[in-house]
Design an enzyme around this catalytic site. Structure first.
Site, PDB file in Angstrom:
ATOM      1  N   ARG A  93       6.235 -18.266  -8.244  1.00  0.00           N
ATOM      2  CA  ARG A  93       5.310 -17.236  -7.775  1.00  0.00           C
ATOM      3  C   ARG A  93       4.300 -16.960  -8.883  1.00  0.00           C
ATOM      4  NH1 ARG A  93       5.705 -10.796  -7.800  1.00  0.00           N
ATOM      5  NH2 ARG A  93       3.976 -10.337  -6.384  1.00  0.00           N
ATOM      6  N   ASP A 150      -0.106 -15.467  -4.898  1.00  0.00           N
ATOM      7  CA  ASP A 150      -0.160 -14.291  -4.022  1.00  0.00           C
ATOM      8  C   ASP A 150      -1.532 -14.113  -3.385  1.00  0.00           C
ATOM      9  OD1 ASP A 150       2.431 -13.636  -4.559  1.00  0.00           O
ATOM     10  OD2 ASP A 150       2.012 -11.646  -5.357  1.00  0.00           O
ATOM     11  N   HIS A 210       2.385  -4.435   4.990  1.00  0.00           N
ATOM     12  CA  HIS A 210       3.413  -4.667   3.972  1.00  0.00           C
ATOM     13  C   HIS A 210       3.582  -3.350   3.215  1.00  0.00           C
ATOM     14  CE1 HIS A 210       5.467  -7.172   0.776  1.00  0.00           C
ATOM     15  NE2 HIS A 210       5.182  -6.064   0.107  1.00  0.00           N
ATOM     16  N   GLY A 214       4.619  -0.948  -3.592  1.00  0.00           N
ATOM     17  CA  GLY A 214       3.248  -1.395  -3.445  1.00  0.00           C
ATOM     18  C   GLY A 214       3.017  -1.649  -1.967  1.00  0.00           C
ATOM     19  N   MET A 285      10.541   6.771  -0.218  1.00  0.00           N
ATOM     20  CA  MET A 285      10.252   7.327   1.100  1.00  0.00           C
ATOM     21  C   MET A 285      11.475   7.999   1.718  1.00  0.00           C
ATOM     22  SD  MET A 285       7.972   8.019   3.326  1.00  0.00           S
ATOM     23  CE  MET A 285       6.542   7.037   2.843  1.00  0.00           C
ATOM     24  N   GLU A 335      10.172  -2.001   6.924  1.00  0.00           N
ATOM     25  CA  GLU A 335      11.349  -2.505   7.631  1.00  0.00           C
ATOM     26  C   GLU A 335      12.391  -1.421   7.893  1.00  0.00           C
ATOM     27  OE1 GLU A 335      12.932  -5.915   5.547  1.00  0.00           O
ATOM     28  OE2 GLU A 335      10.912  -6.661   5.134  1.00  0.00           O
ATOM     29  N   ASN A 336      12.409  -0.384   7.054  1.00  0.00           N
ATOM     30  CA  ASN A 336      13.539   0.548   7.092  1.00  0.00           C
ATOM     31  C   ASN A 336      13.213   1.980   7.483  1.00  0.00           C
ATOM     32  OD1 ASN A 336      15.738  -1.248   6.077  1.00  0.00           O
ATOM     33  ND2 ASN A 336      14.353  -1.429   4.328  1.00  0.00           N
TER      34      ASN A 336
END
Length: 407
Positions: A93, A150, A210, A214, A285, A335-336
């Site tokens: 990456r 990226d 996303h 971040g 969050m 996602e959560n």
């Protein structure tokens, strides 16, 4: 013996994350993390995935070379060492590829030189990425090493989206333009969203959100990015865990002239002490939502500001795309956090956006739709998998290179 395994390395300033993946079937063979490199309390956590066997070791790991040697030793204990003939390549990456790298690239000295030249626009990330690459090359100089950037997915943005409205001579001299980040995630999620809809990526327009510590949004038309929220750096765009996101640039001059703050102090303020953390003292969050449920006004305002910015980008990218087939939530928050997803599309029924309360509340590991049956625009939760995307791109590139050991 055929070579079908790819080792994915993500080298940070004081850490190395890794996964070993067999590309025949996408099986994760091993995964791990080396953290606090350079400290006396360094730690390596290594997992043999199929067996569920996790080993940990603590003690000083002086540098990235020592870290990768420790990783190689752990892999070797499991019969998966770097000297295995089944290892096809190492995929790295790399955070910033500038405007030069629009696809995965076999690493040579010219590539390393260009990554190094980009350090001024990625001072926190590219140096660590370079260190990881050079260390891996020293350990296996004969093995193909591939850089996956990226920024690459966003190089398809038109100039009207990529350029800032400043003097082009100054912009070109200092390489000032909108590069975007999280591109590996946006590429993977946009493609998986099309798969979830049973359609080809080239036929689908997706807004990808996303949302992690971040956070970034992208508008993807037919598998190609046409706009994204992050810019020259990851500071632009959405409200994030500790980053402010979009802000009037004159605030910086005001803080310098009236507040007497230095450029470095403002950099720290906007990148590390702003966003959700700056607004309410929390960047998790889950904790913010707990406080909201207890009628905490600071947390409530922080959440509202976060959602307001998110809605603005959804609306803007709807306008950019003209037709939207899906909105996909991904990364830790996306996602959560069911409350974030629900709030982000609340009131957007006129755009065809809504979530089914029951579906949204269900927790699951795979990609899933959370919009009501028959909705004009699909709303989806699509777990990101950047390591798999890096491995896929790496293996595809070395396969195309004609290596006879690959199948």
């Amino acid at each position: 013996m055929s070579s079908t395994r790819v080792l994915v390395l993500n080298s940070g300033s004081s850490s190395v994350k890794y996964q070993l993946i067999d590309m025949r079937d996408g099986e994760r063979l091993a995964a791990g993390l080396v953290e606090r490199i350079g400290e006396r309390t360094s730690r390596l956590r290594h997992t043999l995935v199929a067996a569920g066997d996790t080993r940990e070791q603590e003690g000083p790991i002086a540098d990235h070379e020592a870290a990768l040697k420790a990783v190689a030793a752990e892999l070797g204990r499991d019969g998966l060492g770097l000297d295995s003939p089944e290892l096809a390549a190492i995929g790295h990456r790399v955070v910033h590829g500038g405007e030069f790298f629009s696809e995965p690239t076999l690493i040579d000295e010219n590539v390393l030189t260009e990554i190094e030249r980009l350090i001024p626009v990625a001072p926190l990330h590219n140096p660590a990425n370079l260190t990881g690459i050079r260390t891996a090359q020293a350990l296996r100089p004969d093995l193909p090493q591939v850089a996956v950037f990226d920024t690459a997915f966003h190089t398809t943005m038109p100039e009207s989206a990529a350029r800032y409205a400043i003097d082009p001579k100054i912009a070109d001299r200092y390489r000032i333009r909108r590069y975007g980040f999280h591109g590996t995630s946006h590429a993977y999620v946009s493609r998986e969203t099309a798969r979830l809809l049973g359609r080809a990526p080239g036929d689908v327009n997706v807004i990808v959100l996303h949302l992690g510590n971040g956070a970034s949004a992208s508008a993807v038309r037919g598998g190609r990015c046409v706009d994204t929220s992050m810019g020259l750096t990851p500071l632009e765009g959405l409200v994030m865990g500790t980053r402010s996101g979009d802000m009037d640039p004159a605030v910086i001059f005001h803080l310098m002239r009236v507040g007497g703050m230095s450029a470095d102090e403002i950099d720290t303020l906007l990148n590390k002490r702003s966003g959700l953390f700056g607004l309410c003292g929390d960047n998790d969050m889950r904790e913010i939502r707990r406080r909201v449920d207890e009628d905490d006004e600071q947390a409530g305002l922080a959440f509202d500001i976060y959602i307001h910015r998110l809605k603005k980008y959804i609306g803007a990218y709807y306008a950019v795309l003209g037709r939207v087939d899906a909105v996909a939530f991904t990364a830790g928050v996306g996602e959560n956090s069911a409350p974030v997803r629900e709030a982000a599309v609340a009131g957007l029924e006129g755009l065809g956006l809504a979530v089914d309360g029951g579906l949204n509340a269900v927790r699951g590991d795979g990609a899933r739709l959370i919009s009501p049956a028959g909705a004009r625009v699909a709303v989806a939760v699509v777990p990101t998998d950047e390591e798999m995307e890096i491995a896929t791109q790496t293996y595809a590139l070395v396969s195309e290179s004609g290596n006879p050991d690959l199948t």
